[in-house]
Design a protein around this motif. Sequence first.
Motif, short mmCIF file in Angstrom:
data_model
loop_
_atom_site.label_atom_id
_atom_site.label_comp_id
_atom_site.label_asym_id
_atom_site.label_seq_id
_atom_site.Cartn_x
_atom_site.Cartn_y
_atom_site.Cartn_z
N ILE A 146 0.84 -1.21 0.00
CA ILE A 146 0.00 0.00 0.00
C ILE A 146 0.87 1.25 0.00
N LYS A 162 2.61 1.72 -3.38
CA LYS A 162 1.66 2.15 -4.42
C LYS A 162 1.35 3.64 -4.30
N ASN A 163 1.39 4.16 -3.07
CA ASN A 163 1.06 5.57 -2.83
C ASN A 163 2.29 6.38 -2.43
N VAL A 185 -4.31 7.13 3.55
CA VAL A 185 -4.07 6.06 2.57
C VAL A 185 -4.57 4.72 3.09
N PHE A 186 -4.26 4.41 4.36
CA PHE A 186 -4.67 3.12 4.91
C PHE A 186 -6.18 3.03 5.09
N ARG A 246 -8.46 4.66 3.37
CA ARG A 246 -9.06 4.53 2.03
C ARG A 246 -8.89 3.12 1.49
N GLU A 247 -7.71 2.54 1.76
CA GLU A 247 -7.43 1.22 1.20
C GLU A 247 -8.26 0.14 1.90
N PHE A 248 -8.34 0.22 3.22
CA PHE A 248 -9.03 -0.85 3.96
C PHE A 248 -10.54 -0.71 3.96
N ASN A 272 -12.08 0.12 1.14
CA ASN A 272 -12.44 -0.17 -0.25
C ASN A 272 -12.73 -1.66 -0.37
N LYS A 285 -9.80 -6.54 -6.44
CA LYS A 285 -8.81 -6.04 -7.40
C LYS A 285 -8.01 -7.16 -8.04
N ASP A 329 -7.99 -11.66 -3.98
CA ASP A 329 -9.02 -10.99 -3.20
C ASP A 329 -10.33 -11.78 -3.21
#
Length: 242
Positions: free
Chosen positions: A21, A24-25, A202-203, A205-207, A209, A213, A217
């Motif tokens: 994560i 990626k960001n 970031v975390f 938003r990621e968790f 979502n 993907k 998953d």
Amino acid sequence: MDEMNNSRAEKEIDLRVLWGIIRKNLIPIILVTVLFAGAFYTYSKFFIKKQYEANAILIVNNVNTNDSKTYATTTELNAAQSLADVYAVLIKSNAILGPVIENLDLNTTAESLQKSINVTSMNSTQVIRITMRSTNASYAKEVIAEIVKVAPPIIKDTVEAGSVKVVSDATISNNGAAVSPDSRRNGIIGALVGLVLILAFVFIREFTNNTFKTEDDVLNSLGIPLLGIIPSVDTKDFNKNV
């Protein structure tokens, strides 16, 4: 043993996910961190008024200087240390700050001046350090110099014990440079604040979502095998090939 191995494997997977994560960001993380560092540094450098500090040092003696005795016992030194705390209170009192304001013709009150003055016993000894911070270095030095001039006779008359001597006259600390704000330190604080905020965003938003993907998953969430994958096709390329 198997449980320990599984626990370690899960931790390794979790760390890989977190690192993935972050990687990626990475660009927005770096940009936000630098932006906050620059904002904090700039604000400290150009928008916060600089503070200068003046100081002077006094020493408290429990033995009267008029006595023929030229040395002090341990008991007398301990008593002098206790007197240092008393003198520190007296220096910030109206009895001393009042004459200082009158002599310098200052447009302030003793209560207001008291807030900008700090009197401490250095390392719990009989040495007293008087400091004052102000946006005007010359003003701070002038006030400290007047305090050092006015305080000793008033203190001796009030306490009626021992004496006070000036060890160091009023000087401007830090070689005349401002002691506050510390723009570099504030810049580092800003970088840390920005880093924490962007990582949290970031975390979160990621968790939060819930979309799938990758194939893993789907397998991990639903526990059912995939029958097939529908590829993503660009409509422009599709129309050309038709």
